[in-house]
Write a protein that holds these residues in place. Structure first.
Motif, mmCIF file in Angstrom:
data_model
loop_
_atom_site.group_PDB
_atom_site.id
_atom_site.type_symbol
_atom_site.label_atom_id
_atom_site.label_comp_id
_atom_site.label_asym_id
_atom_site.label_seq_id
_atom_site.Cartn_x
_atom_site.Cartn_y
_atom_site.Cartn_z
ATOM 1 N N THR A 47 9.034 15.978 -15.797
ATOM 2 C CA THR A 47 8.194 14.825 -15.967
ATOM 3 C C THR A 47 7.323 15.306 -17.311
ATOM 4 N N PHE A 48 7.276 14.288 -18.266
ATOM 5 C CA PHE A 48 6.574 14.785 -19.530
ATOM 6 C C PHE A 48 5.026 14.114 -19.553
ATOM 7 N N TYR A 49 4.057 14.890 -19.734
ATOM 8 C CA TYR A 49 2.669 14.424 -19.838
ATOM 9 C C TYR A 49 2.212 14.422 -21.441
ATOM 10 N N PRO A 50 2.112 13.251 -21.900
ATOM 11 C CA PRO A 50 1.772 13.118 -23.184
ATOM 12 C C PRO A 50 0.294 13.715 -23.544
ATOM 13 N N GLU A 51 0.048 14.253 -24.807
ATOM 14 C CA GLU A 51 -1.163 14.629 -25.295
ATOM 15 C C GLU A 51 -1.921 13.378 -25.290
ATOM 16 N N LYS A 52 -3.304 13.345 -24.964
ATOM 17 C CA LYS A 52 -4.152 12.495 -24.892
ATOM 18 C C LYS A 52 -4.373 12.044 -26.548
ATOM 19 N N TRP A 75 6.095 2.835 -9.957
ATOM 20 C CA TRP A 75 7.175 3.734 -9.297
ATOM 21 C C TRP A 75 7.706 4.488 -10.330
ATOM 22 N N GLN A 76 8.402 5.579 -10.304
ATOM 23 C CA GLN A 76 8.502 6.655 -11.453
ATOM 24 C C GLN A 76 9.846 6.250 -11.747
ATOM 25 N N ASN A 77 9.989 5.952 -13.138
ATOM 26 C CA ASN A 77 11.264 5.526 -13.875
ATOM 27 C C ASN A 77 11.549 6.684 -14.827
ATOM 28 N N TRP A 78 12.864 6.448 -15.514
ATOM 29 C CA TRP A 78 13.214 7.498 -16.321
ATOM 30 C C TRP A 78 14.259 6.917 -17.166
ATOM 31 N N ILE A 79 14.654 7.654 -18.267
ATOM 32 C CA ILE A 79 15.510 7.216 -19.240
ATOM 33 C C ILE A 79 16.858 8.082 -19.197
ATOM 34 N N GLY A 80 18.079 7.412 -19.340
ATOM 35 C CA GLY A 80 19.073 8.129 -19.289
ATOM 36 C C GLY A 80 20.281 7.200 -19.360
ATOM 37 N N GLU A 88 19.211 14.018 -14.029
ATOM 38 C CA GLU A 88 20.109 13.914 -15.174
ATOM 39 C C GLU A 88 19.678 13.142 -16.204
ATOM 40 N N ALA A 89 18.204 12.682 -16.121
ATOM 41 C CA ALA A 89 17.569 11.865 -17.204
ATOM 42 C C ALA A 89 17.334 12.568 -18.403
ATOM 43 N N ALA A 90 17.191 11.900 -19.635
ATOM 44 C CA ALA A 90 17.102 12.436 -20.915
ATOM 45 C C ALA A 90 15.292 12.442 -20.989
ATOM 46 N N TYR A 91 14.823 11.586 -20.469
ATOM 47 C CA TYR A 91 13.041 11.585 -20.346
ATOM 48 C C TYR A 91 12.595 11.039 -19.286
ATOM 49 N N VAL A 92 11.521 11.697 -18.723
ATOM 50 C CA VAL A 92 10.837 11.189 -17.467
ATOM 51 C C VAL A 92 9.456 10.899 -17.876
ATOM 52 N N PRO A 93 8.836 9.867 -18.043
ATOM 53 C CA PRO A 93 7.508 9.410 -18.647
ATOM 54 C C PRO A 93 6.562 9.828 -17.271
ATOM 55 N N PRO A 94 5.301 9.949 -17.414
ATOM 56 C CA PRO A 94 4.176 10.513 -16.685
ATOM 57 C C PRO A 94 4.217 9.230 -15.416
ATOM 58 N N PRO A 95 3.925 10.133 -14.139
ATOM 59 C CA PRO A 95 3.994 9.507 -13.138
ATOM 60 C C PRO A 95 3.032 8.180 -12.854
ATOM 61 N N PRO A 96 3.495 7.212 -11.992
ATOM 62 C CA PRO A 96 2.697 6.105 -11.790
ATOM 63 C C PRO A 96 1.265 6.074 -11.639
ATOM 64 N N ALA A 97 0.807 7.358 -11.036
ATOM 65 C CA ALA A 97 -0.540 7.660 -10.606
ATOM 66 C C ALA A 97 -1.482 7.879 -11.876
ATOM 67 N N LEU A 98 -0.792 8.198 -13.030
ATOM 68 C CA LEU A 98 -1.460 8.406 -14.356
ATOM 69 C C LEU A 98 -1.190 7.484 -15.363
ATOM 70 N N VAL A 99 -0.521 6.430 -15.039
ATOM 71 C CA VAL A 99 -0.107 5.524 -16.156
ATOM 72 C C VAL A 99 -1.490 4.717 -16.522
ATOM 73 N N LEU A 145 9.099 13.383 -29.966
ATOM 74 C CA LEU A 145 7.697 13.288 -29.649
ATOM 75 C C LEU A 145 7.582 14.068 -28.310
ATOM 76 N N SER A 146 8.618 13.859 -27.445
ATOM 77 C CA SER A 146 8.438 14.595 -26.000
ATOM 78 C C SER A 146 9.242 16.110 -26.034
ATOM 79 N N LYS A 147 10.200 16.190 -27.166
ATOM 80 C CA LYS A 147 10.817 17.396 -26.920
ATOM 81 C C LYS A 147 10.339 18.348 -27.593
#
Length: 380
Positions: free
Chosen positions: A4-9, A142-147, A155-166, A248-250
C-alpha cells in the motif's frame, strides 16, 4: 506482493523550482495567449463547443473507449441501428463525460470545487455504462488497486492508501487547493497527481482527474471559462503519461511529472490558440457571406446552429434554430448548394438526411499546427 502506498501530504517540500522556471514561463505565456483569444469571443459556448467534444473523446480514449469525433457528433442524428452494442456503449461514455463537463461549469457558479461538487461530477460518468455498479459519486469505503484486469491485490501495479485514510488525504488535498503556491499551473499539476495517488473513487478516477484540470484553472482565474483541455497531449504521449504518474509512487519523482504537465499545458494552449483563431476566422467569413446568400432574418441562428452542431438532420436544425421546419429545410438546401455544408447521408423513407459542416470538423480534428512528441496510469 504489492505494498500500500501512502502519499506525502501537501504541500510538497522538494520541488526543484529552479529547474522548472523556463517551462513555467512558457506554459503561463501560452495559456495567457489562449485566454486572450477566448476573451475576445462573444459566444465561446458556440465557437469552442467542439473542443469540449474532442476532450471527452480523448479522455475516454485513454481509458480504452474507442469512438470518433464524427460518431459523437452524428450519434443524435443517426438511428444507431448500424452500430454494435459495444460502440453504442463507448459513445454513451463520451456523452456522459460531456454532460459532466458542461454541468461542472454551471455548478461552479454557485458551489466551490470541493468534494461534494466532484462527487456530483463522478456520479454522471457511469450512467448506463461500465462502472455504474461501482458506487458512482461515493468516496470508496473499500481497498481498490490498479493492475491488469482480474489481477489480485498482490499482483497490483499500485495500491492506493486504505479507505480509512482517504478522507484525511482529501481534506489535505482541498487545503492545498485553497493555498497559495509559487506557480498556479504547478499547483494544478500537483493536485492532479495527488488525486490519482489518493484514488478516491472505485472507478473513473482518471477521467475525473483530467476533468479537474480546466476546472482548477477556472477556479484559479487562469481562464475565464473552463474551456481548456489537456487530454490531447496525454493521448499523443501515452507512454510517457503512463510512466510519469507511476513514478510518483515508485520514485517520488514529482519533478518529472511537473515537467511533463507544464509541457502539456504549453502544447495544448498553443494548439487551441491556433484552432480557436481558425474557428473565429471561419465564423467571421460565414457571418459576412451567409446573410447575403440567405437574405433571411434567420441567418445568425443558422450560422450558430451549424457551429454548435456540425452534423445534423433538418429536424435538429429546426429545433436548434427555432426556425419553422420548411423554412429551415430551404436554408439547408441553399447552404448545401453553395458548399457551406455537405450531405453526409441520404435520407430514405422515415430516415432523415444528415448534413455536415466539414470545414469546422476538420479544424477541430487538426493536430498538425505544432509537432512535439510527447497519457493515466490510473485506468480506474
Amino acid at each position: 506482493m504489492a505494498e500500500t502506498f501512502y502519499p506525502e501530504k501537501l504541500p510538497l517540500k522538494d520541488i526543484d523550482w529552479v529547474s522548472h522556471i523556463p517551462l513555467i514561463g512558457r506554459s503561463n505565456a501560452a495559456l495567457a495567449k489562449y485566454e486572450g483569444i477566448v476573451q475576445g469571443i462573444l459566444n465561446p459556448e458556440i465557437l469552442l463547443s467542439p473542443f469540449i467534444t474532442e476532450e471527452a473523446i480523448l479522455s475516454s480514449r485513454i481509458e480504452g473507449t474507442v469512438t470518433t469525433l464524427e460518431e459523437i457528433l452524428a450519434s443524435e442524428s443517426y438511428s444507431g441501428k448500424e452500430m454494435s452494442d459495444a460502440r453504442k456503449a463507448d459513445i454513451q461514455e463520451v456523452k456522459n463525460y460531456l454532460k459532466a463537463i458542461r454541468s461542472a461549469e454551471t455548478e461552479l457558479k454557485d458551489k466551490p470545487l470541493y468534494m461534494p461538487a466532484i462527487k456530483s461530477l463522478h456520479r454522471t460518468l457511469p450512467e448506463g455504462v461500465r462502472g455504474r455498479n461501482k458506487e458512482p459519486g461515493v468516496v470508496r469505503s473499500w481497498q481498490n488497486w490498479i493492475g491488469p484486469y482480474g489481477c489480485s491485490m498482490n499482483e497490483a501495479a499500485y495500491v492506493p492508501p486504505p479507505p480509512a485514510l482517504v478522507w484525511e488525504y482529501l481534506n489535505n488535498w482541498e487545503d492545498y487547493m485553497d493555498s497559495t503556491e509559487k506557480d498556479p499551473i504547478v499547483q494544478i499539476a500537483v493536485l492532479k497527481g495527488q488525486f490519482e495517488l489518493i484514488h478516491p473513487f472505485s472507478d473513473g478516477n482518471g477521467r475525473i482527474g483530467r476533468m479537474l484540470i480546466p476546472l482548477l484553472m477556472y477556479r484559479n482565474n487562469l481562464i475565464s471559462r473552463p474551456f481548456f483541455y489537456i487530454s490531447g497531449y496525454f493521448d499523443k504521449n501515452r507512454d510517457e503519461y503512463y510512466s510519469c504518474l507511476p513514478g510518483l509512487s515508485k520514485n517520488n519523482d514529482w519533478d518529472r511529472w511537473i515537467e511533463f504537465f507544464l509541457r502539456a499545458v504549453e502544447y495544448q494552449a498553443n494548439q487551441y490558440s491556433g484552432k480557436a483563431q481558425k474557428i473565429i476566422a471561419l465564423y467571421s467569413v460565414m457571418k459576412s457571406e451567409i446573410p447575403q446568400l440567405l437574405n433571411s432574418k434567420y441567418s445568425v441562428q443558422a450560422i450558430d446552429a451549424i457551429f454548435s452542431r456540425p452534423i445534423f438532420t433538418p429536424k435538429d436544425f429546426s429545433q436548434d434554430t427555432k426556425i419553422p421546419y420548411d423554412s429551415g429545410l430551404k436554408i439547408i438546401r441553399k447552404l448545401e448548394e453553395e458548399s457551406f455544408i455537405s450531405l453526409r447521408k441520404e435520407g430514405r423513407g422515415q430516415t432523415p438526411s444528415v448534413y455536415e459542416f466539414s470545414e469546422l470538423i476538420e479544424i477541430t480534428k487538426s493536430h498538425n499546427q505544432i509537432r512535439q512528441d510527447v497519457n493515466d496510469f490510473s485506468r480506474g
